[in-house]
Design a protein around this motif. Structure first.
Motif, PDB file in Angstrom:
ATOM      1  N   LYS A 179       0.811  -1.211   0.000  1.00 45.74           N
ATOM      2  CA  LYS A 179       0.000   0.000   0.000  1.00 45.74           C
ATOM      3  C   LYS A 179       0.848   1.266   0.000  1.00 45.74           C
ATOM      4  O   LYS A 179       0.399   2.314  -0.435  1.00 45.74           O
ATOM      5  CB  LYS A 179      -0.955  -0.001   1.192  1.00 45.74           C
ATOM      6  CG  LYS A 179      -2.046  -1.049   1.067  1.00 45.74           C
ATOM      7  CD  LYS A 179      -2.946  -1.047   2.284  1.00 45.74           C
ATOM      8  CE  LYS A 179      -3.938  -2.171   2.211  1.00 45.74           C
ATOM      9  NZ  LYS A 179      -5.141  -1.857   1.511  1.00 45.74           N
ATOM     10  N   LEU A 180       2.066   1.171   0.491  1.00 47.35           N
ATOM     11  CA  LEU A 180       2.949   2.326   0.578  1.00 47.35           C
ATOM     12  C   LEU A 180       3.872   2.478  -0.624  1.00 47.35           C
ATOM     13  O   LEU A 180       4.637   3.424  -0.690  1.00 47.35           O
ATOM     14  CB  LEU A 180       3.795   2.231   1.850  1.00 47.35           C
ATOM     15  CG  LEU A 180       3.030   2.219   3.158  1.00 47.35           C
ATOM     16  CD1 LEU A 180       3.982   2.055   4.327  1.00 47.35           C
ATOM     17  CD2 LEU A 180       2.206   3.476   3.311  1.00 47.35           C
ATOM     18  N   SER A 181       3.801   1.555  -1.558  1.00 45.91           N
ATOM     19  CA  SER A 181       4.732   1.593  -2.683  1.00 45.91           C
ATOM     20  C   SER A 181       4.147   2.354  -3.869  1.00 45.91           C
ATOM     21  O   SER A 181       2.953   2.353  -4.114  1.00 45.91           O
ATOM     22  CB  SER A 181       5.126   0.173  -3.105  1.00 45.91           C
ATOM     23  OG  SER A 181       4.009  -0.544  -3.567  1.00 45.91           O
ATOM     24  N   GLU A 182       5.044   3.015  -4.574  1.00 40.23           N
ATOM     25  CA  GLU A 182       4.705   3.728  -5.808  1.00 40.23           C
ATOM     26  C   GLU A 182       5.193   2.881  -6.971  1.00 40.23           C
ATOM     27  O   GLU A 182       6.394   2.600  -7.085  1.00 40.23           O
ATOM     28  CB  GLU A 182       5.396   5.093  -5.821  1.00 40.23           C
ATOM     29  CG  GLU A 182       5.205   5.855  -7.106  1.00 40.23           C
ATOM     30  CD  GLU A 182       6.061   7.118  -7.159  1.00 40.23           C
ATOM     31  OE1 GLU A 182       6.102   7.714  -8.242  1.00 40.23           O
ATOM     32  OE2 GLU A 182       6.679   7.486  -6.148  1.00 40.23           O
ATOM     33  N   ASP A 183       4.275   2.478  -7.825  1.00 37.10           N
ATOM     34  CA  ASP A 183       4.629   1.610  -8.946  1.00 37.10           C
ATOM     35  C   ASP A 183       5.569   2.336  -9.904  1.00 37.10           C
ATOM     36  O   ASP A 183       5.308   3.469 -10.307  1.00 37.10           O
ATOM     37  CB  ASP A 183       3.348   1.172  -9.666  1.00 37.10           C
ATOM     38  CG  ASP A 183       3.566   0.004 -10.603  1.00 37.10           C
ATOM     39  OD1 ASP A 183       4.644  -0.618 -10.554  1.00 37.10           O
ATOM     40  OD2 ASP A 183       2.655  -0.291 -11.385  1.00 37.10           O
ATOM     41  N   LEU A 184       6.676   1.706 -10.243  1.00 40.28           N
ATOM     42  CA  LEU A 184       7.623   2.214 -11.230  1.00 40.28           C
ATOM     43  C   LEU A 184       7.786   1.162 -12.314  1.00 40.28           C
ATOM     44  O   LEU A 184       7.573  -0.021 -12.073  1.00 40.28           O
ATOM     45  CB  LEU A 184       8.991   2.496 -10.590  1.00 40.28           C
ATOM     46  CG  LEU A 184       9.045   3.516  -9.457  1.00 40.28           C
ATOM     47  CD1 LEU A 184      10.459   3.599  -8.889  1.00 40.28           C
ATOM     48  CD2 LEU A 184       8.584   4.884  -9.922  1.00 40.28           C
ATOM     49  N   GLY A 185       8.188   1.576 -13.496  1.00 40.75           N
ATOM     50  CA  GLY A 185       8.401   0.611 -14.575  1.00 40.75           C
ATOM     51  C   GLY A 185       7.081   0.084 -15.110  1.00 40.75           C
ATOM     52  O   GLY A 185       6.081   0.805 -15.160  1.00 40.75           O
ATOM     53  N   GLU A 186       7.092  -1.191 -15.500  1.00 44.46           N
ATOM     54  CA  GLU A 186       5.872  -1.808 -16.015  1.00 44.46           C
ATOM     55  C   GLU A 186       4.802  -1.829 -14.933  1.00 44.46           C
ATOM     56  O   GLU A 186       5.105  -1.967 -13.758  1.00 44.46           O
ATOM     57  CB  GLU A 186       6.159  -3.243 -16.471  1.00 44.46           C
ATOM     58  CG  GLU A 186       7.107  -3.340 -17.638  1.00 44.46           C
ATOM     59  CD  GLU A 186       7.394  -4.777 -18.019  1.00 44.46           C
ATOM     60  OE1 GLU A 186       6.604  -5.678 -17.650  1.00 44.46           O
ATOM     61  OE2 GLU A 186       8.411  -5.000 -18.685  1.00 44.46           O
ATOM     62  N   LYS A 187       3.557  -1.720 -15.352  1.00 46.67           N
ATOM     63  CA  LYS A 187       2.449  -1.711 -14.392  1.00 46.67           C
ATOM     64  C   LYS A 187       2.426  -3.021 -13.614  1.00 46.67           C
ATOM     65  O   LYS A 187       2.563  -4.098 -14.173  1.00 46.67           O
ATOM     66  CB  LYS A 187       1.122  -1.503 -15.127  1.00 46.67           C
ATOM     67  CG  LYS A 187      -0.061  -1.335 -14.193  1.00 46.67           C
ATOM     68  CD  LYS A 187      -1.309  -0.926 -14.973  1.00 46.67           C
ATOM     69  CE  LYS A 187      -2.524  -0.923 -14.098  1.00 46.67           C
ATOM     70  NZ  LYS A 187      -2.604   0.171 -13.174  1.00 46.67           N
TER      71      LYS A 187
END
Length: 122
Positions: free
Chosen positions: A87-95
């Motif tokens: 929940k605390l992570s920000e998606d980077l790169g591929e979805k």
């Protein structure tokens, strides 16, 4: 609990030296100011630096379990901690989860803000 960590730089780009493959999360691990011998400081880089950031965030979560809906204390387990990190992570790169950034970048700022606002159990 084992969580694999990749390293990113301040531009949220994967570090050249970073592990890739089975990655859970990434964190800042390049040119991070750290303590050094003789009461000094130096810039450190590595997956171990990124892993230390993730470990610190987990320690903060465990230090105030009630803020994260983790009561009673004996109910805390790795799956609950992992879900908080998700929940605390920000998606980077591929979805979604990928082999470079895992589920994304976990930042202390996001963690702190979430902790301050969290009222519901996770």
């Amino acid at each position: 609990m084992v969580i694999s960590a990749a390293s990113v730089n301040y531009k949220n780009q994967i570090s050249q030296f970073s592990s890739q493959g089975k990655i859970d999360f990434c964190s800042y691990g390049e040119n991070i100011l750290s303590t050094a011998p003789n009461n000094s400081y130096k810039l450190s880089s590595g997956n171990s630096v990124a892993a230390a950031h993730l470990t610190a965030i987990i320690a903060l979560i465990l230090s105030k379990p009630e803020k994260w809906g983790l009561l009673p204390k004996h109910s805390i387990n790795k799956d609950k901690i992992y879900n908080i990190l998700l929940k605390l992570s920000e998606d980077l790169g591929e979805k979604g989860k990928d082999n470079i950034f895992g589920f994304g970048l976990v930042r202390f700022k996001f963690s702190y803000q979430f902790c301050q606002l969290c009222k519901a159990k996770i």
